[in-house]
Design a protein around this motif. Sequence first.
Motif, PDB file in Angstrom:
ATOM      1  N   THR A 296     -60.259 -55.183  54.270  1.00  0.00           N
ATOM      2  CA  THR A 296     -60.916 -53.892  54.479  1.00  0.00           C
ATOM      3  C   THR A 296     -62.270 -54.034  55.153  1.00  0.00           C
ATOM      4  O   THR A 296     -62.630 -53.248  56.039  1.00  0.00           O
TER       5      THR A 296
ATOM      6  N   GLN B 278     -52.056 -57.838  57.294  1.00  0.00           N
ATOM      7  CA  GLN B 278     -53.035 -56.792  57.026  1.00  0.00           C
ATOM      8  C   GLN B 278     -54.433 -57.400  56.988  1.00  0.00           C
ATOM      9  O   GLN B 278     -54.682 -58.367  56.265  1.00  0.00           O
TER      10      GLN B 278
ATOM     11  N   SER C 187     -56.084 -52.497  62.047  1.00  0.00           N
ATOM     12  CA  SER C 187     -55.871 -52.772  60.619  1.00  0.00           C
ATOM     13  C   SER C 187     -54.889 -53.913  60.392  1.00  0.00           C
ATOM     14  O   SER C 187     -54.853 -54.508  59.314  1.00  0.00           O
TER      15      SER C 187
ATOM     16  N   VAL D  10     -61.820 -54.436  58.823  1.00  0.00           N
ATOM     17  CA  VAL D  10     -61.404 -53.165  59.423  1.00  0.00           C
ATOM     18  C   VAL D  10     -62.598 -52.234  59.593  1.00  0.00           C
ATOM     19  O   VAL D  10     -62.770 -51.570  60.624  1.00  0.00           O
ATOM     20  N   ASP D  11     -63.469 -52.189  58.568  1.00  0.00           N
ATOM     21  CA  ASP D  11     -64.659 -51.335  58.631  1.00  0.00           C
ATOM     22  C   ASP D  11     -65.618 -51.786  59.728  1.00  0.00           C
ATOM     23  O   ASP D  11     -66.229 -50.966  60.427  1.00  0.00           O
TER      24      ASP D  11
END
Length: 435
Positions: A308, A305, A322, A311-312
Amino acid sequence: MAKKNHNNSNNTLRKRNQEEQPVKSDVNVPKTEETKSKKDEKPVLLAEQPKSQKWVNWWTRTIWTFAMIFPFFFVIFSGHLSIILLVLVIQVLIFKEIIAIAHYPSQEKKLPWFRIINWYFLFVGIYYLYGQGIMDYFKFQFMKYEIFQVLMNNHKFISFCLYMFGFVIFIMSLRKGFYKFQFIQFAWTHLILLFVVCQAHFLINNILQGIIWFFLPVSQIIVNDIAAYVCGFFWGRTPLIQLSPKKTWEGFIGAFFITIIWGIFFSLLLVQFNYFICPATNLHTNILSNITCDPLPVFVPTAYQLPTIIVDIFSIFGIKLSTVTIYPMILHSVILSTFASIIAPFGGFFASGLKRAFKIKDFGDTIPGHGGVTDRFDCQLSMAAFSSLYYMTFIKTPETTATLLMNQIVSLSADQRVELFNQFKEFMINNNLIH
Protein backbone atom coordinates in the motif's frame (compact mmCIF):
# COMPACT_ATOMS: atom_id res chain seq x y z
CA MET A 1 75.43 -54.02 28.81
CA ALA A 2 72.03 -52.73 29.99
CA LYS A 3 72.99 -49.22 28.90
CA LYS A 4 73.94 -50.51 25.46
CA ASN A 5 70.59 -52.28 25.07
CA HIS A 6 68.81 -49.11 26.18
CA ASN A 7 70.64 -47.07 23.50
CA ASN A 8 69.81 -49.66 20.83
CA SER A 9 66.16 -49.49 21.86
CA ASN A 10 66.14 -45.68 21.55
CA ASN A 11 67.82 -45.84 18.15
CA THR A 12 65.22 -48.37 16.89
CA LEU A 13 62.36 -46.21 18.19
CA ARG A 14 63.89 -43.07 16.61
CA LYS A 15 64.27 -44.90 13.30
CA ARG A 16 60.62 -45.99 13.34
CA ASN A 17 59.44 -42.45 14.05
CA GLN A 18 61.48 -41.14 11.15
CA GLU A 19 59.93 -43.74 8.85
CA GLU A 20 56.44 -42.60 9.88
CA GLN A 21 57.20 -39.03 8.84
CA PRO A 22 57.14 -37.96 5.17
CA VAL A 23 60.56 -37.08 3.82
CA LYS A 24 60.25 -33.36 3.39
CA SER A 25 63.12 -33.07 0.99
CA ASP A 26 61.21 -35.16 -1.58
CA VAL A 27 57.85 -33.48 -1.17
CA ASN A 28 56.59 -32.43 -4.58
CA VAL A 29 55.27 -29.02 -3.52
CA PRO A 30 56.00 -26.03 -5.73
CA LYS A 31 58.17 -23.54 -3.89
CA THR A 32 56.19 -20.46 -4.77
CA GLU A 33 56.40 -18.80 -1.34
CA GLU A 34 59.18 -16.34 -0.75
CA THR A 35 61.36 -16.21 2.34
CA LYS A 36 59.82 -15.50 5.72
CA SER A 37 60.77 -11.84 5.59
CA LYS A 38 59.07 -11.42 2.23
CA LYS A 39 55.94 -13.20 3.46
CA ASP A 40 55.45 -10.45 6.00
CA GLU A 41 55.46 -7.76 3.32
CA LYS A 42 52.16 -6.11 2.48
CA PRO A 43 50.71 -7.72 -0.69
CA VAL A 44 50.41 -5.52 -3.75
CA LEU A 45 46.80 -5.03 -4.84
CA LEU A 46 45.88 -5.26 -8.52
CA ALA A 47 45.14 -1.53 -8.78
CA GLU A 48 48.57 -0.71 -7.28
CA GLN A 49 50.68 -3.01 -9.49
CA PRO A 50 53.06 -1.49 -12.07
CA LYS A 51 51.15 -0.77 -15.28
CA SER A 52 53.26 -3.08 -17.42
CA GLN A 53 52.76 -6.08 -15.15
CA LYS A 54 49.11 -5.24 -14.49
CA TRP A 55 48.09 -5.06 -18.14
CA VAL A 56 50.04 -8.18 -19.10
CA ASN A 57 48.08 -10.11 -16.47
CA TRP A 58 44.86 -8.44 -17.65
CA TRP A 59 45.25 -9.51 -21.27
CA THR A 60 46.41 -13.01 -20.40
CA ARG A 61 43.42 -13.50 -18.14
CA THR A 62 40.99 -11.93 -20.66
CA ILE A 63 42.16 -14.03 -23.60
CA TRP A 64 41.88 -17.28 -21.66
CA THR A 65 38.52 -16.29 -20.22
CA PHE A 66 37.07 -16.03 -23.72
CA ALA A 67 38.93 -19.21 -24.69
CA MET A 68 36.94 -21.00 -21.97
CA ILE A 69 33.60 -19.24 -22.47
CA PHE A 70 33.10 -20.07 -26.17
CA PRO A 71 33.60 -23.85 -25.77
CA PHE A 72 31.39 -23.69 -22.68
CA PHE A 73 28.53 -22.20 -24.71
CA PHE A 74 29.03 -24.90 -27.35
CA VAL A 75 28.66 -27.60 -24.68
CA ILE A 76 25.55 -25.91 -23.23
CA PHE A 77 23.87 -25.88 -26.64
CA SER A 78 24.92 -29.48 -27.34
CA GLY A 79 22.51 -30.89 -24.77
CA HIS A 80 22.27 -32.62 -21.41
CA LEU A 81 24.69 -35.44 -22.15
CA SER A 82 27.48 -33.08 -23.21
CA ILE A 83 27.01 -30.97 -20.08
CA ILE A 84 27.08 -34.04 -17.83
CA LEU A 85 30.30 -35.24 -19.49
CA LEU A 86 31.83 -31.77 -19.02
CA VAL A 87 30.99 -31.84 -15.31
CA LEU A 88 32.51 -35.31 -15.01
CA VAL A 89 35.75 -34.24 -16.70
CA ILE A 90 36.05 -31.11 -14.54
CA GLN A 91 35.40 -33.16 -11.41
CA VAL A 92 38.16 -35.64 -12.30
CA LEU A 93 40.61 -32.79 -12.99
CA ILE A 94 39.79 -31.13 -9.65
CA PHE A 95 40.30 -34.42 -7.83
CA LYS A 96 43.63 -34.90 -9.62
CA GLU A 97 44.87 -31.42 -8.68
CA ILE A 98 43.85 -31.57 -5.02
CA ILE A 99 45.12 -35.10 -4.45
CA ALA A 100 48.46 -34.05 -5.96
CA ILE A 101 49.18 -31.31 -3.42
CA ALA A 102 49.66 -33.97 -0.74
CA HIS A 103 51.94 -36.00 -2.99
CA TYR A 104 54.95 -37.62 -1.28
CA PRO A 105 57.03 -39.53 -3.87
CA SER A 106 59.47 -40.90 -1.29
CA GLN A 107 56.64 -42.73 0.46
CA GLU A 108 54.40 -43.58 -2.48
CA LYS A 109 57.13 -45.28 -4.52
CA LYS A 110 57.21 -47.94 -1.80
CA LEU A 111 53.41 -48.38 -1.98
CA PRO A 112 52.67 -49.42 -5.59
CA TRP A 113 48.86 -49.65 -5.16
CA PHE A 114 48.52 -46.38 -3.29
CA ARG A 115 47.34 -44.06 -6.12
CA ILE A 116 45.15 -46.76 -7.67
CA ILE A 117 43.21 -47.00 -4.41
CA ASN A 118 42.63 -43.22 -4.40
CA TRP A 119 41.21 -43.28 -7.92
CA TYR A 120 39.16 -46.36 -7.14
CA PHE A 121 37.34 -44.50 -4.36
CA LEU A 122 36.67 -41.64 -6.80
CA PHE A 123 35.10 -44.12 -9.22
CA VAL A 124 32.90 -45.58 -6.48
CA GLY A 125 31.73 -42.13 -5.38
CA ILE A 126 30.87 -41.12 -8.96
CA TYR A 127 29.07 -44.42 -9.59
CA TYR A 128 26.94 -44.07 -6.47
CA LEU A 129 25.99 -40.39 -6.76
CA TYR A 130 25.78 -40.00 -10.54
CA GLY A 131 24.20 -43.38 -11.11
CA GLN A 132 21.43 -42.69 -8.61
CA GLY A 133 20.47 -39.36 -10.17
CA ILE A 134 20.60 -40.45 -13.81
CA MET A 135 18.79 -43.73 -13.19
CA ASP A 136 15.97 -41.95 -11.36
CA TYR A 137 15.29 -39.84 -14.46
CA PHE A 138 15.72 -42.47 -17.18
CA LYS A 139 14.94 -45.72 -15.40
CA PHE A 140 12.23 -46.84 -17.80
CA GLN A 141 14.49 -46.22 -20.82
CA PHE A 142 17.16 -48.57 -19.47
CA MET A 143 14.81 -51.36 -18.41
CA LYS A 144 14.98 -53.06 -21.82
CA TYR A 145 18.56 -54.04 -20.98
CA GLU A 146 18.76 -56.85 -18.43
CA ILE A 147 22.10 -55.72 -17.03
CA PHE A 148 20.68 -52.28 -16.27
CA GLN A 149 17.73 -53.85 -14.46
CA VAL A 150 20.16 -55.57 -12.10
CA LEU A 151 22.22 -52.40 -11.61
CA MET A 152 19.19 -50.16 -10.99
CA ASN A 153 17.34 -52.50 -8.65
CA ASN A 154 20.45 -53.08 -6.53
CA HIS A 155 22.26 -49.77 -7.00
CA LYS A 156 22.83 -48.92 -3.34
CA PHE A 157 23.87 -52.44 -2.38
CA ILE A 158 26.29 -52.68 -5.31
CA SER A 159 27.75 -49.28 -4.37
CA PHE A 160 28.26 -50.43 -0.78
CA CYS A 161 29.96 -53.64 -1.93
CA LEU A 162 32.26 -51.68 -4.23
CA TYR A 163 33.22 -49.35 -1.37
CA MET A 164 33.86 -52.23 1.04
CA PHE A 165 36.05 -53.92 -1.58
CA GLY A 166 38.18 -50.77 -1.73
CA PHE A 167 38.21 -50.59 2.07
CA VAL A 168 39.48 -54.18 2.34
CA ILE A 169 42.16 -53.56 -0.31
CA PHE A 170 43.29 -50.47 1.62
CA ILE A 171 43.62 -52.44 4.86
CA MET A 172 45.56 -55.17 3.08
CA SER A 173 47.88 -52.56 1.57
CA LEU A 174 49.00 -51.21 4.95
CA ARG A 175 52.75 -51.52 5.40
CA LYS A 176 54.82 -51.37 8.55
CA GLY A 177 56.53 -48.01 8.89
CA PHE A 178 53.90 -46.24 6.72
CA TYR A 179 50.76 -46.59 8.84
CA LYS A 180 50.46 -42.92 9.76
CA PHE A 181 51.14 -41.76 6.21
CA GLN A 182 48.62 -44.18 4.70
CA PHE A 183 45.82 -43.28 7.10
CA ILE A 184 46.40 -39.56 6.59
CA GLN A 185 46.15 -40.06 2.84
CA PHE A 186 43.03 -42.24 3.28
CA ALA A 187 41.36 -39.43 5.25
CA TRP A 188 42.56 -36.84 2.71
CA THR A 189 41.00 -38.82 -0.13
CA HIS A 190 37.63 -39.03 1.64
CA LEU A 191 37.73 -35.33 2.47
CA ILE A 192 38.19 -34.57 -1.24
CA LEU A 193 35.31 -36.89 -2.11
CA LEU A 194 33.11 -35.04 0.37
CA PHE A 195 33.93 -31.56 -0.94
CA VAL A 196 34.23 -32.39 -4.64
CA VAL A 197 32.17 -35.43 -5.63
CA CYS A 198 29.31 -34.93 -3.18
CA GLN A 199 28.89 -31.28 -4.16
CA ALA A 200 29.53 -31.83 -7.87
CA HIS A 201 26.69 -34.34 -8.10
CA PHE A 202 24.32 -31.45 -7.36
CA LEU A 203 25.39 -30.09 -10.76
CA ILE A 204 24.02 -33.25 -12.36
CA ASN A 205 20.73 -32.85 -10.52
CA ASN A 206 20.51 -29.24 -11.73
CA ILE A 207 21.10 -30.29 -15.34
CA LEU A 208 18.39 -32.93 -15.23
CA GLN A 209 15.88 -30.59 -13.60
CA GLY A 210 16.31 -28.13 -16.45
CA ILE A 211 19.41 -26.60 -17.97
CA ILE A 212 18.47 -23.20 -16.55
CA TRP A 213 19.17 -24.50 -13.04
CA PHE A 214 22.71 -25.30 -14.16
CA PHE A 215 23.38 -22.49 -16.63
CA LEU A 216 22.09 -19.57 -14.53
CA PRO A 217 23.99 -20.34 -11.27
CA VAL A 218 27.19 -21.17 -13.15
CA SER A 219 26.96 -17.92 -15.13
CA GLN A 220 26.36 -15.95 -11.93
CA ILE A 221 29.58 -17.28 -10.42
CA ILE A 222 31.47 -16.52 -13.64
CA VAL A 223 30.10 -12.97 -13.85
CA ASN A 224 30.75 -12.36 -10.15
CA ASP A 225 34.36 -13.51 -10.51
CA ILE A 226 34.95 -11.35 -13.59
CA ALA A 227 33.23 -8.32 -12.04
CA ALA A 228 35.23 -8.64 -8.82
CA TYR A 229 38.45 -8.80 -10.82
CA VAL A 230 37.56 -5.79 -13.00
CA CYS A 231 36.36 -3.63 -10.10
CA GLY A 232 39.40 -4.59 -8.06
CA PHE A 233 41.69 -4.01 -11.03
CA PHE A 234 40.60 -0.39 -11.49
CA TRP A 235 39.38 0.75 -8.07
CA GLY A 236 40.50 -1.82 -5.48
CA ARG A 237 42.26 -0.16 -2.56
CA THR A 238 40.88 -1.90 0.56
CA PRO A 239 41.94 -5.54 1.20
CA LEU A 240 39.00 -7.85 1.88
CA ILE A 241 40.45 -10.92 3.58
CA GLN A 242 43.93 -12.02 4.56
CA LEU A 243 43.58 -15.49 3.02
CA SER A 244 43.22 -13.93 -0.42
CA PRO A 245 45.25 -10.71 -0.24
CA LYS A 246 44.41 -9.45 -3.76
CA LYS A 247 40.65 -9.49 -3.10
CA THR A 248 39.27 -6.04 -2.21
CA TRP A 249 36.08 -4.62 -0.75
CA GLU A 250 35.64 -2.51 -3.88
CA GLY A 251 35.70 -5.62 -6.04
CA PHE A 252 33.45 -7.55 -3.66
CA ILE A 253 30.77 -4.84 -3.48
CA GLY A 254 30.93 -3.93 -7.17
CA ALA A 255 30.60 -7.58 -8.15
CA PHE A 256 27.52 -7.94 -5.94
CA PHE A 257 25.52 -5.31 -7.80
CA ILE A 258 26.73 -6.43 -11.23
CA THR A 259 25.79 -10.04 -10.47
CA ILE A 260 22.30 -9.01 -9.32
CA ILE A 261 21.73 -7.11 -12.57
CA TRP A 262 23.11 -9.97 -14.65
CA GLY A 263 20.90 -12.53 -12.87
CA ILE A 264 17.74 -10.50 -13.57
CA PHE A 265 18.35 -10.01 -17.29
CA PHE A 266 19.85 -13.44 -17.98
CA SER A 267 17.03 -15.29 -16.22
CA LEU A 268 14.53 -13.18 -18.19
CA LEU A 269 16.25 -14.36 -21.38
CA LEU A 270 16.46 -18.05 -20.46
CA VAL A 271 12.78 -18.43 -19.47
CA GLN A 272 11.82 -17.66 -23.07
CA PHE A 273 13.18 -21.02 -24.31
CA ASN A 274 11.80 -24.48 -23.56
CA TYR A 275 15.27 -25.92 -24.11
CA PHE A 276 16.44 -24.29 -20.89
CA ILE A 277 13.36 -24.62 -18.66
CA CYS A 278 12.13 -28.15 -19.51
CA PRO A 279 13.39 -31.09 -17.41
CA ALA A 280 15.44 -33.73 -19.17
CA THR A 281 13.39 -36.50 -20.78
CA ASN A 282 16.29 -38.12 -22.63
CA LEU A 283 20.00 -37.50 -23.10
CA HIS A 284 19.89 -36.83 -26.83
CA THR A 285 18.32 -33.37 -26.87
CA ASN A 286 20.15 -30.23 -27.97
CA ILE A 287 19.35 -26.61 -28.77
CA LEU A 288 17.84 -27.64 -32.14
CA SER A 289 15.48 -30.23 -30.64
CA ASN A 290 11.76 -29.55 -30.56
CA ILE A 291 11.20 -29.64 -26.80
CA THR A 292 7.83 -29.05 -25.19
CA CYS A 293 6.70 -29.25 -21.57
CA ASP A 294 4.32 -27.69 -19.10
CA PRO A 295 6.41 -24.89 -17.56
CA LEU A 296 6.76 -24.65 -13.81
CA PRO A 297 4.87 -21.75 -12.17
CA VAL A 298 8.16 -19.82 -11.78
CA PHE A 299 8.39 -19.60 -15.57
CA VAL A 300 4.88 -18.16 -16.02
CA PRO A 301 4.27 -14.36 -15.70
CA THR A 302 2.49 -13.65 -12.42
CA ALA A 303 0.76 -10.52 -11.12
CA TYR A 304 1.97 -9.30 -7.72
CA GLN A 305 0.10 -6.83 -5.51
CA LEU A 306 2.28 -3.88 -4.54
CA PRO A 307 2.41 -2.81 -0.88
CA THR A 308 0.00 0.00 0.00
CA ILE A 309 2.78 2.44 0.85
CA ILE A 310 4.31 2.05 -2.62
CA VAL A 311 0.89 2.48 -4.27
CA ASP A 312 0.37 5.70 -2.28
CA ILE A 313 3.80 7.04 -3.29
CA PHE A 314 3.03 6.41 -6.97
CA SER A 315 -0.36 8.10 -6.62
CA ILE A 316 1.32 11.30 -5.40
CA PHE A 317 2.96 11.56 -8.82
CA GLY A 318 -0.28 10.70 -10.58
CA ILE A 319 0.77 7.11 -11.34
CA LYS A 320 -1.98 4.55 -10.81
CA LEU A 321 -0.18 1.28 -10.27
CA SER A 322 -1.33 -1.37 -7.80
CA THR A 323 0.00 -4.57 -9.38
CA VAL A 324 3.07 -5.57 -11.34
CA THR A 325 3.41 -8.63 -13.58
CA ILE A 326 6.80 -10.33 -13.77
CA TYR A 327 8.29 -13.78 -14.06
CA PRO A 328 8.72 -15.25 -10.53
CA MET A 329 12.04 -16.63 -11.76
CA ILE A 330 13.43 -13.09 -11.71
CA LEU A 331 12.85 -12.88 -7.94
CA HIS A 332 14.50 -16.26 -7.45
CA SER A 333 17.45 -15.14 -9.57
CA VAL A 334 18.05 -12.26 -7.15
CA ILE A 335 18.37 -14.76 -4.29
CA LEU A 336 20.72 -16.94 -6.33
CA SER A 337 22.79 -13.87 -7.27
CA THR A 338 23.00 -12.84 -3.63
CA PHE A 339 24.36 -16.23 -2.65
CA ALA A 340 26.77 -16.21 -5.60
CA SER A 341 28.09 -12.79 -4.53
CA ILE A 342 28.24 -13.07 -0.74
CA ILE A 343 28.51 -16.73 0.30
CA ALA A 344 29.95 -18.63 -2.68
CA PRO A 345 33.22 -16.59 -2.68
CA PHE A 346 34.02 -18.20 0.66
CA GLY A 347 34.49 -21.43 -1.28
CA GLY A 348 37.31 -19.59 -3.02
CA PHE A 349 38.65 -18.34 0.30
CA PHE A 350 38.59 -21.92 1.58
CA ALA A 351 40.66 -22.97 -1.44
CA SER A 352 43.04 -20.06 -0.78
CA GLY A 353 43.53 -21.23 2.78
CA LEU A 354 44.21 -24.75 1.54
CA LYS A 355 46.84 -23.47 -0.87
CA ARG A 356 48.53 -21.47 1.87
CA ALA A 357 48.53 -24.52 4.13
CA PHE A 358 50.51 -26.43 1.48
CA LYS A 359 52.60 -23.39 0.47
CA ILE A 360 51.53 -23.30 -3.17
CA LYS A 361 50.31 -20.38 -5.29
CA ASP A 362 47.87 -22.27 -7.55
CA PHE A 363 46.49 -25.79 -7.74
CA GLY A 364 47.97 -26.12 -11.21
CA ASP A 365 48.94 -24.27 -14.38
CA THR A 366 46.33 -25.72 -16.76
CA ILE A 367 44.80 -22.32 -17.55
CA PRO A 368 47.30 -19.45 -18.07
CA GLY A 369 46.39 -16.39 -16.03
CA HIS A 370 43.96 -18.40 -13.91
CA GLY A 371 45.93 -21.29 -12.44
CA GLY A 372 44.50 -24.77 -12.26
CA VAL A 373 41.00 -26.09 -12.85
CA THR A 374 40.32 -25.99 -9.11
CA ASP A 375 41.25 -22.31 -8.97
CA ARG A 376 38.49 -21.56 -11.49
CA PHE A 377 35.76 -23.83 -10.14
CA ASP A 378 36.22 -23.62 -6.36
CA CYS A 379 33.13 -21.40 -5.92
CA GLN A 380 31.00 -23.40 -8.34
CA LEU A 381 30.70 -26.39 -6.02
CA SER A 382 29.02 -24.58 -3.13
CA MET A 383 26.83 -22.68 -5.63
CA ALA A 384 25.74 -25.97 -7.17
CA ALA A 385 24.73 -27.37 -3.79
CA PHE A 386 22.80 -24.22 -2.87
CA SER A 387 20.92 -23.94 -6.18
CA SER A 388 19.96 -27.63 -6.13
CA LEU A 389 18.69 -27.52 -2.55
CA TYR A 390 16.94 -24.22 -3.25
CA TYR A 391 15.16 -25.79 -6.20
CA MET A 392 14.11 -28.84 -4.18
CA THR A 393 12.85 -26.66 -1.31
CA PHE A 394 11.15 -23.70 -2.99
CA ILE A 395 10.66 -24.47 -6.69
CA LYS A 396 9.89 -28.13 -7.30
CA THR A 397 6.19 -28.96 -7.36
CA PRO A 398 4.79 -32.29 -6.12
CA GLU A 399 2.98 -32.89 -9.41
CA THR A 400 2.79 -36.44 -10.72
CA THR A 401 4.32 -36.80 -14.18
CA ALA A 402 4.34 -39.61 -16.74
CA THR A 403 8.08 -40.04 -16.20
CA LEU A 404 7.61 -40.41 -12.44
CA LEU A 405 4.85 -43.00 -12.94
CA MET A 406 6.98 -44.96 -15.40
CA ASN A 407 9.87 -45.00 -12.93
CA GLN A 408 7.53 -46.50 -10.33
CA ILE A 409 6.02 -49.00 -12.77
CA VAL A 410 9.37 -50.42 -13.88
CA SER A 411 10.16 -51.15 -10.24
CA LEU A 412 7.27 -53.65 -10.13
CA SER A 413 7.64 -57.34 -10.86
CA ALA A 414 6.60 -58.75 -14.23
CA ASP A 415 3.33 -60.17 -12.82
CA GLN A 416 2.48 -56.85 -11.18
CA ARG A 417 3.05 -54.99 -14.45
CA VAL A 418 0.72 -57.36 -16.31
CA GLU A 419 -1.94 -56.95 -13.63
CA LEU A 420 -1.59 -53.15 -13.76
CA PHE A 421 -1.84 -53.22 -17.55
CA ASN A 422 -5.06 -55.27 -17.49
CA GLN A 423 -6.63 -53.02 -14.87
CA PHE A 424 -5.68 -49.88 -16.76
CA LYS A 425 -6.93 -51.34 -20.04
CA GLU A 426 -10.28 -52.14 -18.41
CA PHE A 427 -10.44 -48.57 -17.05
CA MET A 428 -9.79 -47.08 -20.50
CA ILE A 429 -12.48 -49.28 -22.12
CA ASN A 430 -15.08 -48.51 -19.46
CA ASN A 431 -14.51 -44.77 -19.98
CA ASN A 432 -14.71 -45.09 -23.78
CA LEU A 433 -11.13 -43.91 -24.17
CA ILE A 434 -10.19 -46.93 -26.28
CA HIS A 435 -12.20 -49.53 -28.14
